[in-house]
Every structure is written in structure tokens, then in C-alpha cells.
Design a protein around this motif. Structure first.
Motif, short mmCIF file in Angstrom:
data_model
loop_
_atom_site.label_atom_id
_atom_site.label_comp_id
_atom_site.label_asym_id
_atom_site.label_seq_id
_atom_site.Cartn_x
_atom_site.Cartn_y
_atom_site.Cartn_z
N LYS A 222 2.97 -13.20 -30.60
CA LYS A 222 3.19 -11.93 -31.04
C LYS A 222 4.49 -11.43 -31.68
CE LYS A 222 2.44 -9.97 -26.89
NZ LYS A 222 2.57 -11.51 -25.93
N HIS A 223 5.28 -12.28 -31.78
CA HIS A 223 6.52 -11.93 -32.66
C HIS A 223 6.99 -13.03 -33.44
CE1 HIS A 223 6.09 -9.04 -29.12
NE2 HIS A 223 6.41 -8.11 -30.09
N THR A 224 6.16 -14.00 -33.68
CA THR A 224 6.35 -15.02 -34.52
C THR A 224 5.49 -14.89 -35.75
OG1 THR A 224 7.18 -16.35 -32.62
CG2 THR A 224 6.74 -17.47 -34.59
N ASP A 225 5.99 -15.25 -36.99
CA ASP A 225 5.60 -15.11 -38.27
C ASP A 225 5.94 -16.05 -39.31
OD1 ASP A 225 3.66 -14.24 -40.05
OD2 ASP A 225 4.38 -12.32 -40.30
N VAL A 226 5.30 -16.78 -39.72
CA VAL A 226 5.72 -17.81 -40.97
C VAL A 226 4.80 -17.14 -42.02
CG1 VAL A 226 5.35 -20.04 -41.84
CG2 VAL A 226 5.84 -19.72 -39.43
N ILE A 227 5.63 -16.89 -43.17
CA ILE A 227 5.31 -16.30 -44.32
C ILE A 227 5.20 -17.01 -45.41
CG2 ILE A 227 5.05 -14.32 -46.09
CD1 ILE A 227 6.51 -12.79 -43.58
N PHE B 217 1.01 -17.19 -41.49
CA PHE B 217 0.46 -18.11 -40.74
C PHE B 217 0.93 -17.50 -39.22
CE2 PHE B 217 0.79 -19.96 -44.57
CZ PHE B 217 -0.01 -20.92 -44.66
N GLY B 218 -0.09 -16.91 -38.26
CA GLY B 218 0.17 -16.72 -36.98
C GLY B 218 -0.25 -17.57 -35.76
N GLU B 219 -0.39 -16.93 -35.00
CA GLU B 219 -0.87 -17.74 -33.65
C GLU B 219 -0.16 -18.87 -33.35
OE1 GLU B 219 -5.07 -18.47 -33.88
OE2 GLU B 219 -5.60 -16.42 -34.66
N GLY C 165 -4.86 -19.26 -37.58
CA GLY C 165 -4.06 -17.97 -37.73
C GLY C 165 -3.69 -17.61 -39.31
N LEU C 166 -4.26 -18.34 -40.15
CA LEU C 166 -3.94 -18.11 -41.39
C LEU C 166 -4.63 -16.57 -41.79
CD1 LEU C 166 -4.06 -20.46 -44.47
CD2 LEU C 166 -4.95 -18.27 -44.63
N ASN C 167 -3.56 -15.70 -42.73
CA ASN C 167 -4.11 -14.43 -42.92
C ASN C 167 -3.38 -14.06 -44.09
OD1 ASN C 167 -5.13 -12.21 -43.08
ND2 ASN C 167 -4.19 -11.01 -41.10
N SER C 168 -4.26 -13.86 -45.09
CA SER C 168 -3.73 -13.40 -46.49
C SER C 168 -4.22 -11.93 -46.59
CB SER C 168 -4.08 -14.03 -47.84
OG SER C 168 -5.60 -14.03 -47.91
N THR D 158 11.08 -15.51 -35.65
CA THR D 158 10.41 -15.91 -34.34
C THR D 158 11.35 -15.22 -33.15
OG1 THR D 158 9.88 -17.63 -32.94
CG2 THR D 158 11.83 -18.13 -34.00
N GLU D 159 10.59 -14.98 -32.05
CA GLU D 159 11.31 -14.57 -31.02
C GLU D 159 10.80 -15.50 -29.71
OE1 GLU D 159 10.80 -10.49 -28.33
OE2 GLU D 159 11.40 -10.38 -30.31
N ALA D 160 11.63 -15.87 -28.93
CA ALA D 160 11.14 -16.78 -27.98
C ALA D 160 11.77 -16.57 -26.63
CB ALA D 160 11.54 -18.45 -28.40
N VAL D 161 11.05 -16.66 -25.58
CA VAL D 161 11.57 -16.31 -24.22
C VAL D 161 11.65 -17.67 -23.35
CG1 VAL D 161 10.65 -14.21 -24.31
CG2 VAL D 161 9.24 -15.71 -23.48
#
Length: 238
Positions: free
Chosen positions: A67-72, A87-89, A114-117, A222-225
Motif C-alpha cells: 500500500k505504500h510501495t510504488d515503482v514509477i 507498478f503496484g502490488e 499491478g501496472l497502471n498508467s 517503499t515502506e517496509a515493516v
């Protein structure tokens, strides 16, 4: 007539006197020098920006939060525009070793679902055999091979990027954003940003190059826990 005869010698005498005064002036006499223009005051040097405060890393295994990671990805379209696709998910994990950064590692999976343009028809085209051929190759992956410190709060992560079963080395320039407790998850977390540039033709996704730029800029946040129930190690000694 007598008056004219008297005036001529007088005029000659005055002329001789004037010449004598000029001859008496010192040979090296020069007109006074003009005063030099005032020099503008030199501005004091601007204060240098304070050095970035080092972020204390915390060793542990961190699971990416999709939810808090995104590749653009961004590229040039015939020089007219610079569109982007997300590129999400994203899934994966970061193993961070604060005592020995070189022992850290990253593994990421980017599902093409998860690709979304933000343009449905374009997303379908990108997933088609013209580009990613997502029906045959549903995921892209990245696995680090070398992690190095690159200065205060900076890392250089070299790894293998695989797209369409083609693997090439890629270097990520990484910024450490934060280590600490994620206030909503109530668990230890870590945050990073990264950038890289790749050539899409290296991965069999080179349609329309070079008119549509072959080079693609990647921007990652990215945010990771830590996994639920797991506890991170103590912060590294500074």
C-alpha cells in the motif's frame, strides 16, 4: 601710425612671456589622476547548508508494504511528453544489517497485474506481446547482488532485474528515509527511495525505440515493516 608701431612690440612681448611660463613648468608634470571608483562591497559568503543528520539504521528483516510501495517508470514519447506508468502490488523483503551494510539484501517481485498508467487501453497494450507479454511473463523481479554504503543515508544497490526471463544488472541509488515505529502498524519500519535508469530494449520491451525513448527512468519509494510478531535488532552503534 605711431600707435600701431607701439602695439606690435607690446603684443610680441606678451607672447614671449607666455612661452617663457610654459617652458618653466616641470617636464614631468602630469594632470592629477582621477580618483579610483569605489569598489562595491564584497558580499559575505552564504552560509553552507548543514550536513544531513545520519539516520540510525536498525537491523532486521522488513516486509514491503504494497500500500505504500510504488515503482514509477517514465520515458519520452517522441519528445512531446514524458508519460509515466506505475507498478503496484509489489511484494518482497529487505534484510538490513546495520553493523555490516554489505550483508544487507533486497528481493522484490513486481506483478504486471499491478501496472497502471491510468489509461486502460494503454495498460492492455503494455501487457500485450508488443511489450511485456504479461500472459507469458506475469512478473518482473529484482534481486540484489551487492549492497554498499554511498555516503550519509545513501546506499548503492546492485542487483539482477529480470523481465520476460531476461536478466540484466541494474544499479539503484538509494536514499534511507527513516527507521522507527510505524505509528499505524505499531511495528518497526524502514523507508527508502531509489532511482535507476534502464534500457528497455535490453529486456525485449524495445518497441518503437528510439522514437519512444529506449532509456526509462525508474523511481521507487517503499515502506517496509518487520513481520508481525518479529522484533528488529537494536539500533547500530554510532
Amino acid at each position: 601710425m605711431r600707435t600701431a608701431h607701439l602695439l606690435l612690440p607690446l603684443a610680441a612681448a606678451l607672447a614671449l612671456a607666455a612661452c617663457a611660463q610654459q617652458d618653466a613648468a616641470p617636464a614631468d608634470a602630469t594632470p592629477p589622476a582621477a580618483s579610483a571608483p569605489a569598489q562595491p562591497a564584497t558580499a559575505a559568503p552564504a552560509d553552507t547548508a548543514p550536513a544531513a543528520e545520519a539516520i540510525t539504521g536498525v537491523s532486521g528483516t522488513y516486509v514491503l508494504d504494497p500500500k505504500h510501495t510504488d515503482v514509477i517508470a517514465q520515458w519520452s514519447h517522441f519528445g512531446f511528453s514524458n508519460p509515466i506508468a506505475h507498478f503496484g502490488e509489489v511484494s518482497g523483503q529487505i534484510v538490513y544489517n546495520a553493523e555490516n551494510v554489505g550483508a544487507s539484501s533486497v528481493e522484490v517481485t513486481l506483478p504486471l497485474s499491478g501496472l497502471n498508467s491510468h489509461v486502460g487501453d494503454f495498460d492492455d497494450h503494455l501487457r500485450s506481446a508488443d511489450f511485456f507479454d504479461a500472459a507469458k511473463f506475469p512478473n518482473a523481479t529484482f534481486k540484489s547482488t551487492v549492497v554498499e554504503s554511498a555516503g550519509t543515508n545513501q546506499l548503492k544497490v546492485t542487483g539482477d532485474l529480470t523481465i520476460k526471463d531476461i536478466t540484466k544488472p541494474v544499479v539503484l541509488d538509494v536514499t534511507i528515509n527513516k527507521f522507527g515505529e510505524q505509528p499505524m502498524a505499531k511495528r518497526a519500519a524502514a523507508g527508502f527511495d531509489a532511482v535507476a535508469t534502464i534500457k528497455r530494449s535490453d529486456f525485449g520491451v524495445g518497441a518503437y525505440a528510439p522514437n519512444v525513448s529506449d532509456e526509462v527512468e525508474l523511481r521507487i519509494t517503499t515502506e517496509a515493516v518487520v513481520a508481525e510478531g518479529a522484533a528488529p535488532a537494536a539500533p547500530a552503534a554510532q
